[in-house]
Design a protein around this motif. Structure first.
Motif, short mmCIF file in Angstrom:
data_model
loop_
_atom_site.label_atom_id
_atom_site.label_comp_id
_atom_site.label_asym_id
_atom_site.label_seq_id
_atom_site.Cartn_x
_atom_site.Cartn_y
_atom_site.Cartn_z
N UNK A 165 0.87 -1.18 0.00
CA UNK A 165 0.00 0.00 0.00
C UNK A 165 0.90 1.22 0.00
N UNK A 166 0.85 2.00 -1.07
CA UNK A 166 1.72 3.18 -1.18
C UNK A 166 1.40 4.20 -0.10
N UNK A 167 0.13 4.34 0.26
CA UNK A 167 -0.25 5.34 1.25
C UNK A 167 0.28 4.99 2.64
N UNK A 168 0.35 3.70 2.94
CA UNK A 168 0.84 3.26 4.25
C UNK A 168 2.33 2.95 4.23
N UNK A 169 2.98 3.02 3.07
CA UNK A 169 4.41 2.75 2.92
C UNK A 169 4.76 1.33 3.36
N UNK A 170 3.93 0.35 3.00
CA UNK A 170 4.24 -1.04 3.31
C UNK A 170 4.32 -1.82 2.00
N UNK A 171 5.19 -2.83 1.98
CA UNK A 171 5.40 -3.60 0.76
C UNK A 171 6.11 -4.90 1.14
N UNK A 172 5.52 -6.04 0.79
CA UNK A 172 6.10 -7.33 1.14
C UNK A 172 5.88 -8.32 0.01
N UNK A 173 6.89 -9.12 -0.27
CA UNK A 173 6.77 -10.16 -1.29
C UNK A 173 5.84 -11.27 -0.80
N UNK A 174 5.01 -11.76 -1.70
CA UNK A 174 4.14 -12.91 -1.44
C UNK A 174 4.63 -14.06 -2.29
N UNK A 175 5.33 -15.01 -1.65
CA UNK A 175 5.99 -16.10 -2.36
C UNK A 175 5.39 -17.43 -1.92
N UNK A 176 5.04 -18.32 -2.85
CA UNK A 176 4.47 -19.62 -2.46
C UNK A 176 5.45 -20.40 -1.58
N UNK A 177 4.93 -20.94 -0.48
CA UNK A 177 5.75 -21.74 0.43
C UNK A 177 6.59 -20.93 1.40
N UNK A 178 6.57 -19.59 1.31
CA UNK A 178 7.32 -18.74 2.22
C UNK A 178 6.41 -17.68 2.81
#
Length: 282
Positions: A165-178
């Motif tokens: 979310x650009x407004x909240x300044x959060x960003x995380x990879x969503x990777x299968x199995x991790x």
């Protein structure tokens, strides 16, 4: 080093967006100030030592092309020491400041006895599913309370995605199995500023297929009391689903029984018909 606790004002935690905005402002302001001083000093020296066509003054030590300042006494040494000294102070101060404040972003605020809320975020082609601590799930919209640390565990069920979310300044990879961890927090002041319910857009920042551009969602932030009321209303959802499944199984069992009874009746009728046809009394 700046203690991350300094960044916490009582229970009013600082959101990541506020921290990054502050870092940007500090670097912009300091960079503008230093740049203005350097450019002004350079222009002043250009004007002061301009070539006016006359003979150079006696004792003027003009630099030559390719010459490096040696700093061996005289005014050149003082200027060199002052330049390196001020540069070192500015750079070291920025490193210490940025490192201390980024530790807060990395570790997050200490929730203490208040605790935090952990939500599992699972990406799929092409949407987001959120699972709350009580097992309740929602699709497309995450509903959280204000003034609360929200811990998210991000993963994927098919291909690589990126929850952010650009407004909240959060960003995380969503990777299968991790699983990747992140956190965010929204103040009650922000919720009130948006009319009692704050909304933030969620997007996928990793090209994941033909529907990537439409893979959007929403984070809705409610006041604490309203969120608790909503959350309590979700606790019976799972049990309701289980009851429905049990009812369905009972219905299926009843249908099987009826089918079995009908088959038995048909077999009896066929046996009686065969006996009558053969001349054997029923």
């Amino acid at each position: 080093m700046i203690d991350p606790i300094i960044l916490q004002q009582g229970s009013d935690w600082r959101a990541q967006a506020e921290v990054f905005d502050e870092i940007f402002f500090v670097f912009l302001a300091l960079g503008t100030l230093v740049g203005t001083i350097v450019v002004a000093y350079t222009l002043w020296n250009v004007y002061k030592y301009r070539d006016d066509g006359g003979e150079p003054k006696e004792g003027f030590d003009a630099p030559t092309v390719g010459e490096l300042p040696t700093g061996q006494g005289g005014p050149k040494a003082k200027k060199l020491f002052l330049s390196f000294g001020l540069s070192a102070i500015v750079v070291i101060s920025l490193v210490v400041y940025a490192y201390g404040i980024l530790l807060y972003v990395e570790e997050g605020p200490d929730t203490g006895e208040e605790g935090d809320i952990e939500i599992l975020v699972e990406g799929y082609q092409f949407g987001w599913e959120y699972e709350y601590p009580n097992g309740h799930t929602t699709t497309g919209e995450m509903i959280v309370p204000a003034d609360q640390r929200i811990d998210i565990e991000v993963t994927s069920r098919d291909v690589w995605h990126n929850f952010g979310s650009s407004e909240l300044r959060i960003k995380s990879d969503a990777i299968p199995g991790e699983t990747n961890s992140n956190w965010f927090s929204v103040s009650s002041e922000e919720v009130e500023a948006q009319g009692g319910e704050a909304t933030f857009r969620v997007e996928c920042f990793e090209l994941c297929g033909s529907g990537h551009s439409a893979m959007k969602g929403q984070i809705t932030v409610l006041p604490q009391d309203e969120w608790e009321e909503w959350y309590e209303g979700t606790e019976g959802d799972d049990s309701g689903s289980g009851n429905e499944s049990a009812t369905g199984n009972e219905s299926a069992t009843g249908n099987d029984s009826a089918t079995g009874n009908e088959s038995a009746s048909i077999d009896d009728a066929v046996s009686v018909s065969g006996a009558v046809a053969g001349g054997v009394p029923a």
